[in-house]
Design an enzyme around this catalytic site. Sequence first.
Site, PDB file in Angstrom:
ATOM      1  N   HIS A  63       0.837  -1.205   0.000  1.00 31.26           N
ATOM      2  CA  HIS A  63       0.000   0.000   0.000  1.00 31.26           C
ATOM      3  C   HIS A  63       0.871   1.254   0.000  1.00 31.26           C
ATOM      4  O   HIS A  63       0.610   2.201  -0.752  1.00 31.26           O
ATOM      5  CB  HIS A  63      -0.935  -0.025   1.213  1.00 31.26           C
ATOM      6  CG  HIS A  63      -1.914   1.093   1.250  1.00 31.26           C
ATOM      7  ND1 HIS A  63      -1.836   2.115   2.158  1.00 31.26           N
ATOM      8  CD2 HIS A  63      -3.014   1.352   0.487  1.00 31.26           C
ATOM      9  CE1 HIS A  63      -2.837   2.953   1.960  1.00 31.26           C
ATOM     10  NE2 HIS A  63      -3.570   2.511   0.955  1.00 31.26           N
ATOM     11  N   ASP A 105      -6.149   1.851  -2.096  1.00 29.55           N
ATOM     12  CA  ASP A 105      -6.875   1.549  -0.859  1.00 29.55           C
ATOM     13  C   ASP A 105      -7.690   0.267  -0.997  1.00 29.55           C
ATOM     14  O   ASP A 105      -7.732  -0.561  -0.080  1.00 29.55           O
ATOM     15  CB  ASP A 105      -7.789   2.715  -0.484  1.00 29.55           C
ATOM     16  CG  ASP A 105      -7.030   3.933   0.023  1.00 29.55           C
ATOM     17  OD1 ASP A 105      -5.789   3.866   0.165  1.00 29.55           O
ATOM     18  OD2 ASP A 105      -7.684   4.964   0.281  1.00 29.55           O
TER      19      ASP A 105
END
Length: 139
Positions: A63, A105
Amino acid sequence: MRTLWIMAVLLLGVEGSLMQFEMLIMKLAKSSGMFWYSAYGCYCGWGGQGRPQDATDRCCFVHDCCYGKATGCDPKKDVYTYSEENGDIVCGGDDPCRKEVCECDKAAAICFRDNMDTYNSKTYWMFPAKNCQEESEPC
């Protein structure tokens, strides 16, 4: 007590896509990102260094890398749109930055869901940064 202080600080700083990220994690992984992933391993939470400690920590590493590749964007503030279609999250909108942040996300929330069995709070919750000194692998 330290955990409550960290949670209070994190909540004060939550805005834009960070709150949306929390909502995606709750929707897809059925857990609170702010609680479960804000201070886990070497990469979950603010910053990140060293080597990911397990598959859950690797979700945060990937991420972070995804946000890093979103050049010209402000991933923690860019507010994006998404919808649910047949149980899937679909990132939308015309702004390429916002769509890219949404995809980052979404991928992390799916990763958390798919790696729930690796989450080890006894070992990696509030993991000391001094244990994250190994050289990081490249994104």
